[in-house]
Design an enzyme around this catalytic site. Structure first.
Site, PDB file in Angstrom:
ATOM      1  N   HIS A 113       0.836  -1.556  -0.114  1.00 15.58           N
ATOM      2  CA  HIS A 113      -0.690   0.086  -0.100  1.00 15.58           C
ATOM      3  C   HIS A 113       1.168   1.188   0.166  1.00 15.58           C
ATOM      4  CE1 HIS A 113      -3.811   2.283   0.592  1.00 15.58           C
ATOM      5  NE2 HIS A 113      -3.614   2.575   1.271  1.00 15.58           N
ATOM      6  N   GLU A 159       2.624  -1.316   7.979  1.00 13.39           N
ATOM      7  CA  GLU A 159       2.290  -2.298   6.807  1.00 13.39           C
ATOM      8  C   GLU A 159       3.638  -3.298   6.915  1.00 13.39           C
ATOM      9  OE1 GLU A 159       1.503  -2.947   2.554  1.00 13.39           O
ATOM     10  OE2 GLU A 159       2.093  -0.710   2.910  1.00 13.39           O
TER      11      GLU A 159
END
Length: 402
Positions: free
Chosen positions: A294, A305
């Site tokens: 992302h 993440e």
């Protein structure tokens, strides 16, 4: 359950007006982010974006069409035409009834909203165009795609902020796998680069004024982009019987909710989505060679993440390549996952991993192989595409080399 493959791809985005142009930009590590050319840009503090340049809608659509097509719909139709042309499919009779559309967008016809708010509130006019509602509605692009190509099966739009495209493609995957459709045209589109769209994002104070540098210690925020990515998802036996060229196979999908915060991401929620996609695909983490992150370029997203990947992949985490192409094309919000899926297809089909450009300083909390600045040749058999959105909506897709 039926197998699902990708037999067509199309795009228009800040890196190119086609898939081939976009692949070339990925290989070169080219940046499509630059100074914005929009009305009232001097009133904005954020003046950069991943804008589609060299595009004249009047050369692609007639006056009657432009009265109905917001910019995000135009992008969808351009990308959809390329994808369907590549697939070689024609939708008539039985196949038309078994083919549908599911697309992702967050803002829908935001340019149309912005223009008409200006007409009413700034210019003081008391009437707007009679087609404003059908032009700005979020499902306009999906509906026009279905009408243009005679797609009579399921047709709808998903709006889950930055995960919209991944959610849409996941639904398309499930519809074919479960037998509800034979072909689905899917992906996403966004065009928020208008005064109101940029001004709204300014308010969040997460925007960079100079560049998108995911995973780099000196990153300072995200950059908006615009464009579309559209794909033909097709049932494997149907594609095989007609001798179609298969770009990749879709093998897994998972979506989770953080159920914690409207804007702050959750390591646990992201990790559960990644793990769920692996489970749905029936593969262990060590089989994954590449992850399209992302990777927004904000500290909150990047660190969360990376922590989620480390949690799921364990000792394999430092051997999986993970890059963010947002560094090149910006964050296309609801359309971002669709354009990023192109990098996944390129990795599987061509053996080229798109880089994370703008990487300048290592961040100890993002100590993964982020493919810094230069594309890499590497054979991979499985890839993941991550999308983690405001609202705590997470969606991860798993692809396999054809």
């Amino acid at each position: 359950m039926r197998r699902v493959v990708i037999t067509g791809a199309g795009t228009i985005n800040p890196l190119g007006h086609s898939v081939s142009e976009t692949f070339e930009a990925f290989r070169e590590g080219r940046c499509g982010i630059g100074e914005l050319d929009i009305r009232d840009v001097d009133r904005l503090s954020i003046r950069i974006g991943g804008q589609v340049k060299g595009y004249d809608p009047e050369t692609r659509f007639n006056r009657q069409q432009l009265a109905l097509y917001d910019r995000f719909t135009q992008f969808t139709l351009i990308a959809g035409e390329e994808a369907i042309r590549q697939s070689g499919l024609e939708f008539s009779g039985h196949l038309a009834a078994e083919a549908g559309v599911v697309l992702g967008t967050s803002g829908g016809g935001l340019n149309t909203q912005d223009e008409n708010y200006r007409v009413v509130y700034e210019e003081g006019k008391n009437r707007v165009h009679p087609f404003v509602v059908p032009k700005l509605m979020n499902n306009a692009a999906a509906s026009h795609l279905s009408m243009t190509f005679n797609l009579k099966g399921p047709s709808f739009t998903v709006a889950t902020a930055c995960a919209s495209s991944n959610h849409a493609m996941g639904q398309a995957f499930w519809l074919i796998r479960g037998g509800a459709a034979t072909v689905m045209i899917t992906g996403g589109s966004e065009s928020m680069l208008c005064f109101g769209g940029v001004k709204a994002w300014e308010g969040l104070r997460v925007m960079s004024k100079d560049a998108c540098r995911p995973f780099s210690a000196n990153r300072n925020g995200m950059v908006q982009g615009e464009g579309a990515g559209v794909f033909v998802f097709e049932e494997y036996e149907h594609a095989k019987a007609r001798g179609a060229t298969i770009l990749a196979e879709v093998v897994g999908f998972s979506m989770t909710s953080d159920a914690e915060d409207i804007v702050m991401p959750s390591t646990q929620g992201a990790a559960r989505a990644i793990q769920g996609a692996l489970k749905d695909a029936g593969i262990p983490a060590e089989k994954v060679g590449y992850i399209n992150a992302h990777g927004t370029g904000t500290a909150a997203n990047d660190k969360t993440e990376c922590a989620a990947v480390a949690r799921v992949f364990g000792h394999h985490a430092d051997r999986v390549m993970i890059s963010s192409t947002k560094s090149m094309h910006g964050h296309l919000i609801g359309g971002t996952g669709a354009v990023e899926l192109l990098a996944c297809i390129m990795a599987l089909k061509d053996g080229v991993i798109a880089p994370t450009i703008g990487y300048e300083e290592p961040d100890p909390e993002c100590a993964l192989d982020v493919v810094p600045n230069v594309a890499r040749d590497a054979k991979v058999d499985y890839v993941l595409s991550n999308a983690f959105a405001f609202g705590g909506s997470n969606a991860v897709i798993a692809l396999k080399r054809a």
